[in-house]
Each structure stands twice: as C-alpha cells, then as structure tokens.
Scaffold this active site. Structure first.
Site, PDB file in Angstrom:
ATOM      1  CD  GLU A 206       1.475   4.543  13.837  1.00 50.81           C
ATOM      2  OE1 GLU A 206       2.630   4.170  13.648  1.00 50.81           O
ATOM      3  OE2 GLU A 206       0.773   5.070  12.965  1.00 50.81           O
TER       4      GLU A 206
ATOM      5  CG  HIS B  18       1.995  -4.131   7.912  1.00 51.69           C
ATOM      6  ND1 HIS B  18       1.761  -2.852   7.501  1.00 51.69           N
ATOM      7  CD2 HIS B  18       2.165  -4.046   9.248  1.00 51.69           C
ATOM      8  CE1 HIS B  18       1.794  -2.030   8.531  1.00 51.69           C
ATOM      9  NE2 HIS B  18       2.033  -2.737   9.618  1.00 51.69           N
TER      10      HIS B  18
ATOM     11  CG  HIS C 297      -3.114  -0.715   8.254  1.00 50.70           C
ATOM     12  ND1 HIS C 297      -2.690  -1.607   7.297  1.00 50.70           N
ATOM     13  CD2 HIS C 297      -2.113   0.189   8.388  1.00 50.70           C
ATOM     14  CE1 HIS C 297      -1.479  -1.251   6.878  1.00 50.70           C
ATOM     15  NE2 HIS C 297      -1.114  -0.160   7.521  1.00 50.70           N
TER      16      HIS C 297
ATOM     17  CE  LYS D 271      -0.767   2.119   3.765  1.00 52.36           C
ATOM     18  NZ  LYS D 271       0.258   2.555   4.716  1.00 52.36           N
TER      19      LYS D 271
ATOM     20  CG  ASP E 239      -0.131   6.154   6.493  1.00 53.74           C
ATOM     21  OD1 ASP E 239       0.461   5.527   5.597  1.00 53.74           O
ATOM     22  OD2 ASP E 239       0.298   6.226   7.673  1.00 53.74           O
TER      23      ASP E 239
ATOM     24  CE  LYS F 217       0.298  -4.981  12.747  1.00 48.86           C
ATOM     25  NZ  LYS F 217       1.443  -4.578  13.509  1.00 48.86           N
TER      26      LYS F 217
HETATM   27  C1  BG6 Z   1       1.971   1.763   7.871  1.00 53.05           C
HETATM   28  C2  BG6 Z   1       1.785   3.253   7.850  1.00 53.05           C
HETATM   29  O1  BG6 Z   1       1.164   1.149   6.915  1.00 53.05           O
HETATM   30  O2  BG6 Z   1       1.600   1.268   9.167  1.00 53.05           O
HETATM   31  C3  BG6 Z   1       2.621   3.915   8.929  1.00 53.05           C
HETATM   32  O3  BG6 Z   1       2.184   3.749   6.574  1.00 53.05           O
HETATM   33  C4  BG6 Z   1       2.297   3.307  10.275  1.00 53.05           C
HETATM   34  O4  BG6 Z   1       2.385   5.318   8.963  1.00 53.05           O
HETATM   35  C5  BG6 Z   1       2.400   1.790  10.218  1.00 53.05           C
HETATM   36  O5  BG6 Z   1       3.234   3.830  11.213  1.00 53.05           O
HETATM   37  C6  BG6 Z   1       1.908   1.167  11.517  1.00 53.05           C
HETATM   38  O6  BG6 Z   1       2.170  -0.220  11.476  1.00 53.05           O
HETATM   39  P1  BG6 Z   1       2.423  -1.038  12.816  1.00 53.05           P
HETATM   40  O7  BG6 Z   1       2.547  -2.454  12.375  1.00 53.05           O
HETATM   41  O8  BG6 Z   1       3.683  -0.490  13.438  1.00 53.05           O
HETATM   42  O9  BG6 Z   1       1.244  -0.787  13.710  1.00 53.05           O
END
Ligand code: BG6
Length: 484
Positions: free
Chosen positions: A209, A171, A233, A141, A228, A175
C-alpha cells in the site's frame, strides 16, 4: 430480483456504512434488484429521525457514488426503504423499544462497529429474541486479537446463530481478481497440471500500500501488519493458490480445502523466525512525490510500542504438492505504490538447447489484483531475424478491464448480495479463523522471545533491506510492481 430482506446496520452512520455498504446497496437499487418491501434500518447512538438519517445517506451517496442524482427514481425508491433506530446497546429499554420486530423475513444484522462490541450485540440479540432461522449476522475482521479472543467471539456468535448464519467478512474474497484464482486454477487444465513443486520454483504474494496509517493510528498501533493483513487477506489468498481442487464450488467444499492448507503451514521455530521473517516500520521519506512522516510521528501512535507496518515471510507448506516450494509473503504501508499481485515463478528449463550466450528466463505468471486486474504470462519467444536464435521474453497479457466494466463494482456489493441470498462461500468459517490465528500467534510469540529486530524502511520504498535479502539469499528477487 432479491427476496425481501431487512438489513439492520449497526454503525449505520459510520465510515464503513456510508463509504461502502450504502453505495453498494444503492447500485443494486439502480439495477432494480431490490424489491419494494426490503428495508434498510440504520442503528446508532445518535439521536436522529428517519429523515435525518435519509439526509446522512444522501450526503454519503453524493460523496461516494459518483453517478448519484437525487432526481433519479432510484433515489426516490431507495429513500423510502431507509429508517433509523437509535440504540444505546447497554440500555435494555432501548432494546425493548427496538423497532425491528421479529419477522420471518430474511434479516441481516450487519455489525459495522468495533469488534469489541460483537459479543455484547450478539448476546443482546439473543436475549431479546430477535434471532430467527432467517437471521444472519455479518462481522468484519479483526475477529479477535489472537486465537483465544477469536475463540471467545466465535463462541458468543455461535450461542445465538448457527455457523451457516454467521458471515465473517474478508473483503479480499469479494474482489473479482481473487475469485478469479478459482477460475484460473480449476477451469484451465493447462495450469492445474503444472501447479505444484514439479514445475513451480516459488510463489510471491505481495500486497503493498502507498498510504500510511492515515487516521487509524490508534487502531493500527495495537494491531500491526501481521494481524491487520497477513492473518486474513494474505492467508486467504495463499489458501486459494495452494489448495487442492474442491469437489465443487459450494461453500463447504472450498472452505474444507482452504482449512487443509492452513493446517499444513509449517510453523516457524526459534531459528527460522530469525532467518525467514522480517518486520519493520516506515521512517520518513517521499511518498508519491511528497514528504511523508515516519510511523512514530503518526497521530495515535505510541512511540514505545513496537508495532510493525511491514512484514515479509518465507512460508513453507508441508504437503506433497508444495514440499520444497517457498511462498514469500509481503505486505506493508507507505510502500512505493499500491500494488497487490501474486507472482508464480516456474522452474528453469532442465537443459538449455540454445547457444551458451542465450539465457532462457524461467516462465512467470502474474495474477494482478490491483491495479489493472488481470493475468500476465511471460513466455520465451524467438526474436525475429534471419540469423541465429535469440530468445525474447514476451507477455500474454489479459487485462480484465478490456472485457468488463468491473471498475464500478466494489467487493462489498458482491459480499452483501451473498449474505442476503444466504451464500457463505466467500466468507470465512470459524475453523479457518482458528487455524490462522494459531499460526499467527506462534509468529508473534517467537518475534518477542527471539527479539527479532524491528527494522526501518524509508516511506515510498519497497521495504527494508532485509526483505530483499530474504529472497536474495535464495537467489531470487521480489517482483516490484510494474506491469513489465
Ligand atoms: C483492511 C486493512 O482490511 O485492508 C487496512 O485493515 C488496509 O489497513 C486495507 O488498508 C487494504 O484493502 P484494499 O482493498 O484497499 O487493498
């Protein structure tokens, strides 16, 4: 052991390859699942020899694979399968000299490069007849920046590859805790029977985050939290939570059901966009005890842009199961802590048989994605005592770490193996991408046309005041992080 494969890594010296993909493959080497003939071919614009590239890989493993030891047999085997190919993608001569010869082996073209190059690379692969029935292409993505550009990218990918050869990575689907949503729902009758508006009051999906945009200011400023994080997600999680039972765990059954959820999402309108959505950017504050700058002061950020680093939405799903049940979605950078979880709040008991003074809190099921992957169900119990009947809320807390060593695996490992094995279940299908962009585009258009204010929140907090009000107005509150 995996069948023989060639992994062609476009962007072979880049961040994604060195931090995630190479360590993920290396772990598979340590458990002896790569057969001797399989190759990893790094592709990039730098002028490197195979030995130079092996050195790059060695350095990245030293940095990102804690147990790495160059004396191990695993490294001896792994370094033998690594090659490098310099390629300027605009040069036909380079493509002609491309060392990857066409074979019938499974060949994975992994595009760990900016999405703006997806179209060109897929075109060149086709033109130079490098695609066979055993080829697969993997793209990260963001697929496009809106529905129109996503359609265009998908069209280009489809001109060389069949849909079952295209692996669009989200991704989060790699998980363990996210895949566990399927197990929780469809392997435990106790939940599925009450998984609807008959018993559930509302659901929260919160992906917070603590980091800011770090060194990705330039990319992020053109993207924002909605595109994003929510477009991919959060909507994927929402689909797994809300979908109907699929006929089987096969990729098409699961993806068919996810698509139905995306198509049932209620569109925002001129009124609801103002009342039911919040967008904001972080201002200065304290992040993990340290002074943190505002989003506007981050490198690569254009102060004239109005790009959100936080989004909260009240989302309704128009179908029988979920009618009347709000899904509150929230994500943001520089929030209080890195916490991703889903909170299912059940309805109150219809009648309180206990004393007037005794409150009966509604049950709460928390599915933790990060940290402490696990499941926590809050139950009301009787407080021990020889008089009265007081209630206490206690947890049934399942911490997956107590049972498995999942800490060593990264979601990319699972996803890479699935590509090599040819299993697209955990990847996003073209029509899902299309439906999610359609819903997101409408929000973006309404944000602009209705001039929905860009709010601010202090770094190191749970977001702007209006995000709390979004729930407070409905007599609800966000579950903010802590395990209890
Ligand atoms: C990514 C985003 O897809 O996912 C990022 O582009 C984000 O901005 C990240 O920080 C978060 O992934 P995870 O696995 O650390 O929660």
């Amino acid at each position: 052991m995996l069948d023989t494969f060639d992994l062609v890594l476009f962007g072979g010296t880049g961040d994604l390859s060195t931090r995630k993909l190479i360590p993920a493959l290396y772990r598979q080497e340590t458990v002896l699942s790569l057969n001797d003939d399989s190759q990893i071919i790094g592709v990039g614009t730098k002028d490197l020899t195979d030995d130079d590239y092996i050195k790059v890989i060695e350095n990245s493993l030293e940095q990102f694979y804690p147990a790495f030891n160059r004396e191990d047999d695993s490294w001896k085997r792994f370094s033998k399968r690594v090659r490098y190919n310099k390629l300027d993608i605009n040069s036909d001569e380079d493509w002609t000299n491309f060392v990857k010869t066409k074979t019938d082996r499974v060949t994975v073209f992994y595009l760990a490069i900016p999405p703006s190059l997806y179209k060109l690379i897929s075109k060149k692969l086709k033109e130079h007849q490098l695609i066979t029935k055993n080829s697969r292409i993997v793209v990260e993505k963001p697929i496009g920046t809106d529905q129109k550009t996503a359609k265009d990218i998908n069209k280009h990918l489809s001109s060389g590859f069949n849909e079952d050869q295209i692996y669009r990575i989200d991704h989060y689907l790699g998980k363990e805790a996210v895949q566990n949503l399927l197990a929780l729902r469809f392997a435990n009758t106790i939940f599925e029977q009450s998984w609807s508006n008959s018993a559930i009051d509302h659901i929260q999906i919160s992906v917070a985050e603590d980091l800011g945009v770090e060194d990705r200011g330039g990319y992020y400023d053109k993207t924002g939290a909605l595109k994003d994080m929510v477009q991919n997600h959060l909507l994927q999680i929402l689909c797994l939570i809300a979908m109907e039972p699929p006929v089987s765990i096969s990729s098409e059954s699961v993806r068919d059901e996810k698509l139905k959820v995306l198509k049932s999402l209620a569109n925002f309108n001129e009124t609801s966009i103002v009342t039911d959505s919040v967008r904001a950017t972080y201002s200065e504050g304290l992040s993990k005890g340290e002074a943190a700058c505002s989003y506007q002061d981050e490198e690569g950020v254009d102060i004239d842009n109005r790009t959100e680093t936080f989004v909260a939405l009240k989302v309704m799903i128009n179908n029988w199961r979920w009618s009347g049940v709000p899904f509150y979605l929230r994500t943001g950078k520089r929030m209080k802590s890195k916490t991703s979880e889903i909170t299912v709040k059940y309805k109150n008991v219809p009648h309180n048989i206990f004393s007037e003074n005794s409150k009966v809190p509604s049950n709460q099921l928390v599915l933790r994605i990060h940290p402490d992957e696990g499941i926590d169900l809050k139950l009301n119990t009787k407080e021990p005592g020889v008089t009265g009947f007081d209630l206490e809320e206690l947890p049934l807390d399942l911490n997956l770490d107590d049972y498995y060593e999942i800490g060593h695996q990264d979601c990319y490992e699972r996803l890479l193996l699935d590509v090599i094995k040819g299993n697209p279940a955990l990847f996003v299908r073209k029509d899902e991408v299309d439906a999610s962009w359609q819903w997101i585009d409408n929000i973006i258009n309404l944000w602009e046309s209705q001039d929905v204010p860009m709010e601010e929140y202090n770094s190191g907090t749970w977001g702007p005041v209006n995000s709390d009000l979004l729930l407070k107005r409905d007599f609800r509150t966000w579950k903010n992080g802590s395990k209890k």
